[in-house]
Scaffold this motif. Structure first.
Motif, PDB file in Angstrom:
ATOM      1  N   HIS A 143      50.901  35.224  75.978  1.00 54.99           N
ATOM      2  CA  HIS A 143      50.283  33.955  76.308  1.00 54.99           C
ATOM      3  C   HIS A 143      48.615  34.098  76.250  1.00 54.99           C
ATOM      4  O   HIS A 143      48.188  33.085  75.934  1.00 54.99           O
ATOM      5  CB  HIS A 143      50.473  33.775  77.838  1.00 54.99           C
ATOM      6  N   ASN A 144      48.149  35.189  76.516  1.00 59.11           N
ATOM      7  CA  ASN A 144      46.769  35.222  76.656  1.00 59.11           C
ATOM      8  C   ASN A 144      46.075  35.552  75.032  1.00 59.11           C
ATOM      9  O   ASN A 144      44.879  35.214  74.669  1.00 59.11           O
ATOM     10  CB  ASN A 144      46.262  36.385  77.430  1.00 59.11           C
ATOM     11  N   LEU A 145      47.053  35.901  74.107  1.00 60.98           N
ATOM     12  CA  LEU A 145      46.732  35.803  72.595  1.00 60.98           C
ATOM     13  C   LEU A 145      46.069  34.418  72.089  1.00 60.98           C
ATOM     14  O   LEU A 145      45.313  34.487  71.231  1.00 60.98           O
ATOM     15  CB  LEU A 145      47.766  36.357  71.946  1.00 60.98           C
ATOM     16  N   VAL A 146      46.506  33.252  72.921  1.00 60.88           N
ATOM     17  CA  VAL A 146      45.931  32.111  72.458  1.00 60.88           C
ATOM     18  C   VAL A 146      44.211  32.171  72.553  1.00 60.88           C
ATOM     19  O   VAL A 146      43.735  31.571  71.926  1.00 60.88           O
ATOM     20  CB  VAL A 146      46.399  31.108  73.410  1.00 60.88           C
ATOM     21  N   ILE A 147      43.693  32.860  73.685  1.00 64.75           N
ATOM     22  CA  ILE A 147      42.385  32.966  73.902  1.00 64.75           C
ATOM     23  C   ILE A 147      41.725  33.785  72.562  1.00 64.75           C
ATOM     24  O   ILE A 147      40.686  33.019  71.938  1.00 64.75           O
ATOM     25  CB  ILE A 147      41.912  33.614  74.841  1.00 64.75           C
ATOM     26  N   TRP A 148      42.309  34.679  72.011  1.00 61.80           N
ATOM     27  CA  TRP A 148      41.859  35.526  70.829  1.00 61.80           C
ATOM     28  C   TRP A 148      41.711  34.567  69.700  1.00 61.80           C
ATOM     29  O   TRP A 148      40.922  34.579  69.100  1.00 61.80           O
ATOM     30  CB  TRP A 148      42.710  36.764  70.800  1.00 61.80           C
ATOM     31  N   ALA A 149      42.854  33.795  69.671  1.00 63.62           N
ATOM     32  CA  ALA A 149      42.916  32.878  68.337  1.00 63.62           C
ATOM     33  C   ALA A 149      41.877  32.013  68.326  1.00 63.62           C
ATOM     34  O   ALA A 149      41.227  31.585  67.361  1.00 63.62           O
ATOM     35  CB  ALA A 149      44.390  32.242  68.249  1.00 63.62           C
ATOM     36  N   ILE A 150      41.630  31.430  69.566  1.00 66.32           N
ATOM     37  CA  ILE A 150      40.473  30.541  69.535  1.00 66.32           C
ATOM     38  C   ILE A 150      39.369  31.049  69.305  1.00 66.32           C
ATOM     39  O   ILE A 150      38.358  30.379  68.577  1.00 66.32           O
ATOM     40  CB  ILE A 150      40.601  29.533  70.885  1.00 66.32           C
ATOM     41  N   LEU A 151      38.868  32.146  69.927  1.00 67.82           N
ATOM     42  CA  LEU A 151      37.503  32.768  69.610  1.00 67.82           C
ATOM     43  C   LEU A 151      37.591  33.078  68.122  1.00 67.82           C
ATOM     44  O   LEU A 151      36.428  32.905  67.542  1.00 67.82           O
ATOM     45  CB  LEU A 151      37.730  34.014  70.280  1.00 67.82           C
ATOM     46  N   MET A 152      38.367  33.301  67.549  1.00 70.64           N
ATOM     47  CA  MET A 152      38.192  33.797  66.113  1.00 70.64           C
ATOM     48  C   MET A 152      38.051  32.650  65.302  1.00 70.64           C
ATOM     49  O   MET A 152      37.544  32.539  64.247  1.00 70.64           O
ATOM     50  CB  MET A 152      39.690  34.609  65.439  1.00 70.64           C
ATOM     51  N   ILE A 153      38.517  31.571  65.662  1.00 70.68           N
ATOM     52  CA  ILE A 153      38.325  30.230  64.990  1.00 70.68           C
ATOM     53  C   ILE A 153      36.695  29.866  65.294  1.00 70.68           C
ATOM     54  O   ILE A 153      36.108  29.316  64.374  1.00 70.68           O
ATOM     55  CB  ILE A 153      39.296  29.180  65.275  1.00 70.68           C
ATOM     56  N   VAL A 154      36.390  29.792  66.362  1.00 67.86           N
ATOM     57  CA  VAL A 154      35.071  29.485  66.871  1.00 67.86           C
ATOM     58  C   VAL A 154      34.004  30.529  66.241  1.00 67.86           C
ATOM     59  O   VAL A 154      32.781  30.230  65.845  1.00 67.86           O
ATOM     60  CB  VAL A 154      35.017  29.438  68.330  1.00 67.86           C
ATOM     61  N   PHE A 155      34.180  31.932  66.653  1.00 72.65           N
ATOM     62  CA  PHE A 155      33.306  32.899  66.160  1.00 72.65           C
ATOM     63  C   PHE A 155      34.090  33.609  65.261  1.00 72.65           C
ATOM     64  O   PHE A 155      34.594  34.808  65.791  1.00 72.65           O
ATOM     65  CB  PHE A 155      32.882  33.692  67.186  1.00 72.65           C
ATOM     66  N   PRO A 156      34.162  33.421  63.763  1.00 73.54           N
ATOM     67  CA  PRO A 156      34.922  34.307  62.936  1.00 73.54           C
ATOM     68  C   PRO A 156      34.559  35.565  62.986  1.00 73.54           C
ATOM     69  O   PRO A 156      33.311  36.003  62.908  1.00 73.54           O
ATOM     70  CB  PRO A 156      34.510  33.250  61.650  1.00 73.54           C
ATOM     71  N   HIS A 157      35.484  36.271  62.524  1.00 69.93           N
ATOM     72  CA  HIS A 157      35.112  37.909  62.435  1.00 69.93           C
ATOM     73  C   HIS A 157      35.890  38.361  61.097  1.00 69.93           C
ATOM     74  O   HIS A 157      36.968  37.632  60.809  1.00 69.93           O
ATOM     75  CB  HIS A 157      35.612  38.872  63.720  1.00 69.93           C
ATOM     76  N   PRO A 158      35.215  39.473  60.634  1.00 70.76           N
ATOM     77  CA  PRO A 158      35.964  39.923  59.376  1.00 70.76           C
ATOM     78  C   PRO A 158      37.302  40.342  59.379  1.00 70.76           C
ATOM     79  O   PRO A 158      37.366  41.991  59.258  1.00 70.76           O
ATOM     80  CB  PRO A 158      34.736  40.748  58.677  1.00 70.76           C
ATOM     81  N   LEU A 159      38.029  39.740  59.580  1.00 72.46           N
ATOM     82  CA  LEU A 159      39.479  40.481  59.876  1.00 72.46           C
ATOM     83  C   LEU A 159      40.275  40.995  58.458  1.00 72.46           C
ATOM     84  O   LEU A 159      40.206  40.208  57.524  1.00 72.46           O
ATOM     85  CB  LEU A 159      40.624  39.473  60.621  1.00 72.46           C
ATOM     86  N   GLY A 160      40.809  41.999  58.377  1.00 69.39           N
ATOM     87  CA  GLY A 160      41.500  42.581  57.248  1.00 69.39           C
ATOM     88  C   GLY A 160      42.717  43.002  57.598  1.00 69.39           C
ATOM     89  O   GLY A 160      43.551  42.568  58.599  1.00 69.39           O
ATOM     90  N   TRP A 161      43.335  43.778  56.687  1.00 68.01           N
ATOM     91  CA  TRP A 161      44.592  44.591  56.744  1.00 68.01           C
ATOM     92  C   TRP A 161      44.810  45.365  58.188  1.00 68.01           C
ATOM     93  O   TRP A 161      45.737  45.772  58.653  1.00 68.01           O
ATOM     94  CB  TRP A 161      45.043  45.280  55.690  1.00 68.01           C
ATOM     95  N   SER A 162      43.536  45.925  58.639  1.00 69.54           N
ATOM     96  CA  SER A 162      43.736  46.725  59.726  1.00 69.54           C
ATOM     97  C   SER A 162      44.041  45.898  60.912  1.00 69.54           C
ATOM     98  O   SER A 162      44.345  46.426  61.896  1.00 69.54           O
ATOM     99  CB  SER A 162      42.325  47.198  59.918  1.00 69.54           C
ATOM    100  N   LEU A 163      43.984  44.487  60.942  1.00 68.65           N
ATOM    101  CA  LEU A 163      44.512  43.785  61.928  1.00 68.65           C
ATOM    102  C   LEU A 163      45.930  43.957  62.393  1.00 68.65           C
ATOM    103  O   LEU A 163      46.346  44.120  63.612  1.00 68.65           O
ATOM    104  CB  LEU A 163      44.330  42.247  61.759  1.00 68.65           C
ATOM    105  N   LEU A 164      46.772  44.431  61.549  1.00 68.41           N
ATOM    106  CA  LEU A 164      48.078  44.772  61.772  1.00 68.41           C
ATOM    107  C   LEU A 164      48.233  46.176  62.661  1.00 68.41           C
ATOM    108  O   LEU A 164      49.175  46.422  63.055  1.00 68.41           O
ATOM    109  CB  LEU A 164      48.772  45.052  60.172  1.00 68.41           C
TER     110      LEU A 164
END
Length: 286
Positions: A143-164
């Motif tokens: 449920h709380n992962l929604v917060i992470w998703a919103i933050l990644m939209i507002v404050f973009p981070h260089p996410l790569g394959w390491s996200l997996l």
């Protein structure tokens, strides 16, 4: 006292012949896993019951977490005079992971006490209650992962394959939540002082773990740089990093994965030993 009378007394305390065996300990875990449809349903019902008659329902999980993360992120970014674009996600994701860890520890210490009625009157493996707890905490986390998703939209981070890597990282958290719940749960049924002691230790651990503060910020201060590195001896720091680093696109520190791996093996060894020796006594202790 003849042998038959002694045998009956041992049985009354869960020490019947064969009750202490590795086969029964592993059999309990296996039987509990086979009933995943039951504990999966019970875990979901726990959440629905908590927010019964609420208009927003389980969304309150994310709302309350988001408000706390926003408040602490803004406050500590001002205190440390750091960029909120990087510090707010750091705090929010740290809180998200910490909620799962602390939930497993705190609720784990009372997992059998809270299910006293079911343990006494429902012929089910003890591990069912542990699986139910970890599953419930997993639902909170999702449920709380929604917060992470919103933050990644507002404050973009260089996410790569390491996200997996966040997936196996969280899996390790859940696996460790199992042995922690078994060990602390069994001890707490015998010694009722354990839960408040654990609650106090967890509260202290929150401030000693880099959740609302950052190791990088302290390392930038020459006066406290060496002391900041002492965070490495805090095992909770490594549990945080194996999930937080991938979610924020940060450099993966494999040292943390090794530490968590070692703790997982040792922890389950101790947990299984406790299950082997005292599993049969829990029903009488609760």
């Amino acid at each position: 006292m003849d042998d038959s009378t002694a045998g009956r007394e041992r049985s009354a305390w869960g020490d019947a012949p064969g009750s202490r065996s590795w086969a029964r300990a592993f059999g309990d875990l296996s039987a509990g896993w086979r009933q995943r449809q039951l504990w999966g349903h019970l875990g979901w019902q726990d959440i629905k019951q908590r927010y019964r008659r609420s208009v927003l329902g389980p969304l309150w999980i994310s709302i309350s977490m988001g408000v706390i993360a926003l408040g602490l992120g803004i406050l500590y970014s001002l205190l440390f005079q750091t960029d909120i674009k990087t510090f707010l996600p750091h705090v929010a994701v740290g809180l998200l992971i910490w909620n799962f860890i602390s939930g497993c520890i705190l609720e784990g210490s009372e997992v059998f006490i809270a299910n006293e009625g079911l343990i006494k009157f429902l012929p089910a493996p003890l591990s069912l209650h542990v699986y139910r707890l970890v599953w419930r905490q997993t639902l909170f986390f999702l449920h709380n992962l929604v917060i992470w998703a919103i933050l990644m939209i507002v404050f973009p981070h260089p996410l790569g394959w390491s996200l997996l890597l966040a997936i196996p990282g969280f899996a390790l958290l859940a696996i460790n939540g199992g042995w922690i719940s078994i060990l602390s749960g069994i001890l707490a049924t015998r010694f009722r002082d354990i839960p408040p002691i654990i609650a106090s230790v967890v509260q202290l651990a929150f401030y000693m773990t880099p959740i609302v503060w950052s190791v990088d910020i302290l390392s930038g201060n020459a006066a406290v740089r060496e002391r900041a590195q002492l965070v490495e001896i805090n095992p909770l720091y490594h549990f945080l990093e194996i999930v937080r680093a991938p979610l924020l696109g940060q450099e993966i520190v494999w040292r943390s994965w090794i530490v968590v791996g070692v703790i997982t093996v040792v922890g389950w060894g101790v947990g299984l030993l406790c299950m082997r020796n005292y599993r049969a006594r829990v029903a009488y202790w609760v």
